[in-house]
Design a protein around this motif. Structure first.
Motif, PDB file in Angstrom:
ATOM      1  N   GLU A   1       0.199   1.852  -9.963  1.00 26.27           N
ATOM      2  CA  GLU A   1      -1.032   2.608 -10.191  1.00 26.27           C
ATOM      3  C   GLU A   1      -2.239   1.885  -9.587  1.00 26.27           C
ATOM      4  O   GLU A   1      -3.075   2.494  -8.915  1.00 26.27           O
ATOM      5  CB  GLU A   1      -1.237   2.809 -11.689  1.00 26.27           C
ATOM      6  CG  GLU A   1      -2.488   3.606 -12.036  1.00 26.27           C
ATOM      7  CD  GLU A   1      -2.617   3.870 -13.521  1.00 26.27           C
ATOM      8  OE1 GLU A   1      -3.494   4.683 -13.886  1.00 26.27           O
ATOM      9  OE2 GLU A   1      -1.855   3.272 -14.311  1.00 26.27           O
ATOM     10  N   GLN A   2      -2.316   0.577  -9.801  1.00 28.32           N
ATOM     11  CA  GLN A   2      -3.459  -0.172  -9.292  1.00 28.32           C
ATOM     12  C   GLN A   2      -3.452  -0.253  -7.767  1.00 28.32           C
ATOM     13  O   GLN A   2      -4.508  -0.183  -7.122  1.00 28.32           O
ATOM     14  CB  GLN A   2      -3.488  -1.563  -9.913  1.00 28.32           C
ATOM     15  CG  GLN A   2      -3.806  -1.539 -11.404  1.00 28.32           C
ATOM     16  CD  GLN A   2      -3.829  -2.920 -12.031  1.00 28.32           C
ATOM     17  OE1 GLN A   2      -4.078  -3.923 -11.355  1.00 28.32           O
ATOM     18  NE2 GLN A   2      -3.562  -2.993 -13.332  1.00 28.32           N
ATOM     19  N   LEU A   3      -2.271  -0.403  -7.170  1.00 30.27           N
ATOM     20  CA  LEU A   3      -2.189  -0.425  -5.707  1.00 30.27           C
ATOM     21  C   LEU A   3      -2.585   0.930  -5.123  1.00 30.27           C
ATOM     22  O   LEU A   3      -3.256   0.988  -4.086  1.00 30.27           O
ATOM     23  CB  LEU A   3      -0.780  -0.807  -5.263  1.00 30.27           C
ATOM     24  CG  LEU A   3      -0.353  -2.246  -5.552  1.00 30.27           C
ATOM     25  CD1 LEU A   3       1.133  -2.425  -5.276  1.00 30.27           C
ATOM     26  CD2 LEU A   3      -1.173  -3.248  -4.747  1.00 30.27           C
TER      27      LEU A   3
ATOM     28  N   MET B   1      -3.522   2.359  -1.200  1.00 28.66           N
ATOM     29  CA  MET B   1      -2.223   2.171  -0.559  1.00 28.66           C
ATOM     30  C   MET B   1      -1.298   3.351  -0.811  1.00 28.66           C
ATOM     31  O   MET B   1      -1.401   4.035  -1.836  1.00 28.66           O
ATOM     32  CB  MET B   1      -1.542   0.909  -1.087  1.00 28.66           C
ATOM     33  CG  MET B   1      -2.211  -0.386  -0.703  1.00 28.66           C
ATOM     34  SD  MET B   1      -1.135  -1.802  -1.093  1.00 28.66           S
ATOM     35  CE  MET B   1      -2.285  -3.163  -0.844  1.00 28.66           C
ATOM     36  N   THR B   2      -0.386   3.572   0.129  1.00 29.08           N
ATOM     37  CA  THR B   2       0.765   4.430  -0.135  1.00 29.08           C
ATOM     38  C   THR B   2       1.765   3.586  -0.909  1.00 29.08           C
ATOM     39  O   THR B   2       2.113   2.487  -0.486  1.00 29.08           O
ATOM     40  CB  THR B   2       1.405   4.908   1.177  1.00 29.08           C
ATOM     41  OG1 THR B   2       0.476   5.749   1.868  1.00 29.08           O
ATOM     42  CG2 THR B   2       2.691   5.668   0.919  1.00 29.08           C
ATOM     43  N   VAL B   3       2.213   4.094  -2.045  1.00 28.84           N
ATOM     44  CA  VAL B   3       3.066   3.294  -2.924  1.00 28.84           C
ATOM     45  C   VAL B   3       4.394   4.007  -3.145  1.00 28.84           C
ATOM     46  O   VAL B   3       4.430   5.192  -3.479  1.00 28.84           O
ATOM     47  CB  VAL B   3       2.388   3.039  -4.281  1.00 28.84           C
ATOM     48  CG1 VAL B   3       3.288   2.178  -5.161  1.00 28.84           C
ATOM     49  CG2 VAL B   3       1.039   2.354  -4.085  1.00 28.84           C
ATOM     50  N   PHE B   4       5.463   3.250  -2.947  1.00 29.59           N
ATOM     51  CA  PHE B   4       6.803   3.739  -3.260  1.00 29.59           C
ATOM     52  C   PHE B   4       7.233   3.117  -4.584  1.00 29.59           C
ATOM     53  O   PHE B   4       7.221   1.890  -4.738  1.00 29.59           O
ATOM     54  CB  PHE B   4       7.798   3.376  -2.157  1.00 29.59           C
ATOM     55  CG  PHE B   4       7.586   4.151  -0.890  1.00 29.59           C
ATOM     56  CD1 PHE B   4       8.210   5.381  -0.698  1.00 29.59           C
ATOM     57  CD2 PHE B   4       6.751   3.663   0.103  1.00 29.59           C
ATOM     58  CE1 PHE B   4       8.011   6.099   0.469  1.00 29.59           C
ATOM     59  CE2 PHE B   4       6.537   4.367   1.273  1.00 29.59           C
ATOM     60  CZ  PHE B   4       7.167   5.594   1.456  1.00 29.59           C
ATOM     61  N   ILE B   5       7.602   3.980  -5.513  1.00 26.08           N
ATOM     62  CA  ILE B   5       8.099   3.545  -6.811  1.00 26.08           C
ATOM     63  C   ILE B   5       9.620   3.480  -6.728  1.00 26.08           C
ATOM     64  O   ILE B   5      10.287   4.490  -6.501  1.00 26.08           O
ATOM     65  CB  ILE B   5       7.674   4.534  -7.921  1.00 26.08           C
ATOM     66  CG1 ILE B   5       6.213   4.315  -8.289  1.00 26.08           C
ATOM     67  CG2 ILE B   5       8.553   4.403  -9.145  1.00 26.08           C
ATOM     68  CD1 ILE B   5       5.715   5.264  -9.350  1.00 26.08           C
ATOM     69  N   GLY B   6      10.180   2.284  -6.893  1.00 23.93           N
ATOM     70  CA  GLY B   6      11.627   2.136  -6.939  1.00 23.93           C
ATOM     71  C   GLY B   6      12.115   2.272  -8.365  1.00 23.93           C
ATOM     72  O   GLY B   6      11.594   1.614  -9.269  1.00 23.93           O
ATOM     73  N   ALA B   7      13.088   3.151  -8.580  1.00 22.56           N
ATOM     74  CA  ALA B   7      13.611   3.370  -9.933  1.00 22.56           C
ATOM     75  C   ALA B   7      15.097   3.684  -9.861  1.00 22.56           C
ATOM     76  O   ALA B   7      15.542   4.403  -8.963  1.00 22.56           O
ATOM     77  CB  ALA B   7      12.873   4.520 -10.624  1.00 22.56           C
TER      78      ALA B   7
ATOM     79  N   ARG C   1       0.510  10.704  -8.679  1.00 27.78           N
ATOM     80  CA  ARG C   1      -0.079  11.602  -7.678  1.00 27.78           C
ATOM     81  C   ARG C   1      -1.121  12.514  -8.313  1.00 27.78           C
ATOM     82  O   ARG C   1      -2.165  12.796  -7.716  1.00 27.78           O
ATOM     83  CB  ARG C   1       1.006  12.452  -7.003  1.00 27.78           C
ATOM     84  CG  ARG C   1       1.790  11.721  -5.930  1.00 27.78           C
ATOM     85  CD  ARG C   1       2.541  12.680  -5.021  1.00 27.78           C
ATOM     86  NE  ARG C   1       3.453  13.548  -5.755  1.00 27.78           N
ATOM     87  CZ  ARG C   1       4.706  13.226  -6.073  1.00 27.78           C
ATOM     88  NH1 ARG C   1       5.188  12.048  -5.722  1.00 27.78           N
ATOM     89  NH2 ARG C   1       5.475  14.074  -6.724  1.00 27.78           N
ATOM     90  N   ALA C   2      -0.826  12.949  -9.541  1.00 24.25           N
ATOM     91  CA  ALA C   2      -1.780  13.812 -10.239  1.00 24.25           C
ATOM     92  C   ALA C   2      -3.097  13.098 -10.487  1.00 24.25           C
ATOM     93  O   ALA C   2      -4.158  13.732 -10.610  1.00 24.25           O
ATOM     94  CB  ALA C   2      -1.180  14.288 -11.563  1.00 24.25           C
ATOM     95  N   ALA C   3      -3.026  11.776 -10.551  1.00 23.93           N
ATOM     96  CA  ALA C   3      -4.240  10.977 -10.750  1.00 23.93           C
ATOM     97  C   ALA C   3      -4.915  10.644  -9.429  1.00 23.93           C
ATOM     98  O   ALA C   3      -5.917   9.916  -9.410  1.00 23.93           O
ATOM     99  CB  ALA C   3      -3.906   9.691 -11.501  1.00 23.93           C
ATOM    100  N   GLY C   4      -4.366  11.155  -8.331  1.00 29.13           N
ATOM    101  CA  GLY C   4      -4.996  10.981  -7.035  1.00 29.13           C
ATOM    102  C   GLY C   4      -4.330   9.983  -6.111  1.00 29.13           C
ATOM    103  O   GLY C   4      -4.822   9.741  -5.003  1.00 29.13           O
ATOM    104  N   GLY C   5      -3.206   9.396  -6.530  1.00 27.61           N
ATOM    105  CA  GLY C   5      -2.553   8.389  -5.710  1.00 27.61           C
ATOM    106  C   GLY C   5      -1.564   8.971  -4.716  1.00 27.61           C
ATOM    107  O   GLY C   5      -0.976  10.030  -4.951  1.00 27.61           O
ATOM    108  N   ASP C   6      -1.369   8.268  -3.614  1.00 27.58           N
ATOM    109  CA  ASP C   6      -0.348   8.632  -2.629  1.00 27.58           C
ATOM    110  C   ASP C   6       0.916   7.867  -3.016  1.00 27.58           C
ATOM    111  O   ASP C   6       1.192   6.779  -2.507  1.00 27.58           O
ATOM    112  CB  ASP C   6      -0.819   8.259  -1.226  1.00 27.58           C
ATOM    113  CG  ASP C   6       0.174   8.679  -0.144  1.00 27.58           C
ATOM    114  OD1 ASP C   6       1.056   9.515  -0.442  1.00 27.58           O
ATOM    115  OD2 ASP C   6       0.075   8.156   0.980  1.00 27.58           O
ATOM    116  N   VAL C   7       1.674   8.434  -3.933  1.00 23.01           N
ATOM    117  CA  VAL C   7       2.794   7.734  -4.567  1.00 23.01           C
ATOM    118  C   VAL C   7       4.061   8.556  -4.421  1.00 23.01           C
ATOM    119  O   VAL C   7       4.053   9.784  -4.619  1.00 23.01           O
ATOM    120  CB  VAL C   7       2.505   7.469  -6.067  1.00 23.01           C
ATOM    121  CG1 VAL C   7       3.651   6.689  -6.698  1.00 23.01           C
ATOM    122  CG2 VAL C   7       1.187   6.713  -6.224  1.00 23.01           C
TER     123      VAL C   7
END
Length: 255
Positions: free
Chosen positions: A26-28, A33-39, A53-59
């Motif tokens: 979230e902070q990145l 930044m474009t952030v990839f979440i590994g899960a 993404r709903a909070a505005g991030g490119d995730v």
């Protein structure tokens, strides 16, 4: 791959569908930044990415089990196809073993009676998983102008702190799994830093502190945002930043 994606800062955070990893993602993202979440769980990863993404991030979510080489390779391929490079790798995914990291729940990690299969499982994720992910992502990191690797360790991984008979860690039961795995991760961090120093890749270990997460049954006193802050600080170091170090939010920690 567009020209914009070539210059956009890109980060991968493993184990990021919840807890400190999600906080760092979230902070990145808030930094642009474009952030990839590994899960490991595709559904949970997708839900976390959608929320950010709903909070505005490119995730974006990538299925990534650090103990499964196939998913590690597929995650690297997806990042390459979408972004072409990687600027930040945060090796956050980790397991405690059995129970929680607390005095009352760690009896089965006592060295003299520990189950070796449990030790293997912890090291498989906390140490070997970091090697697998780091090596898979290095070709992408080498395409960055300022590559950073952050390994999420623990104060418990410090031999100095845990061997102090008058220190705060005397309240914890001896551990043959989680604690040594973090000590090994610290050692591994130094070795990667030594190899990659000449390439301008800064590699550091961080101890987020006692954060309120599932891993300690929400007994931690720090918020996820507070714990994630040091990860993000080390992930965004300038060119003159440290490498081969071990840090908390307060500063350097003893090995």
């Amino acid at each position: 791959m567009s020209e914009q994606s070539t210059h956009q800062k890109v980060a991968l955070v493993t184990g990021a569908n919840k807890g400190i990893g999600r906080g760092a993602a979230e902070q990145l993202a808030e930094l642009g930044m474009t952030v990839f979440i590994g899960a490991r769980d595709p559904r949970r990863g997708a839900e976390a990415a959608e929320a950010l993404r709903a909070a505005g991030g490119d995730v974006h979510a990538v299925t990534l089990d650090v103990t499964d080489p196939a998913t590690v390779g597929e995650a690297a391929q997806r990042i390459e196809e979408r972004s072409g490079h990687l600027d930040v790798l945060i090796n956050n995914a980790g397991i405690t073993g059995s129970g929680q990291v607390s005095p009352q729940d760690a009896h089965d990690q006592i060295p003299s009676s520990v189950d070796l299969d449990m030790v293997r499982a912890v090291f498989e994720t906390n140490v070997l998983g970091v090697i697998a992910v780091t090596n898979a992502m290095l070709p992408l990191l080498r395409r960055s102008s300022a590559p950073r690797i952050v390994n999420v360790s623990s104060h418990a991984g410090s031999l100095t702190l845990t061997s102090d008979p008058d220190g705060p860690f005397t309240a914890l039961l001896p551990s043959a799994a989680y604690t040594p795995s973090k000590s090994a991760l610290n050692a591994l961090t130094v070795q990667y830093a030594n190899e990659l120093r000449k390439d301008g890749i800064l590699v550091n270990a961080v101890a987020p502190g006692y954060v309120d997460t599932d891993s300690n049954n929400h007994t931690g006193f720090l918020t996820v945002a507070q714990g994630a802050a040091v990860l993000v600080r080390l992930a965004t170091l300038g060119v003159d930043g440290p490498t081969a170090g071990f840090f908390s939010e307060e500063g350097p920690l003893p090995w």
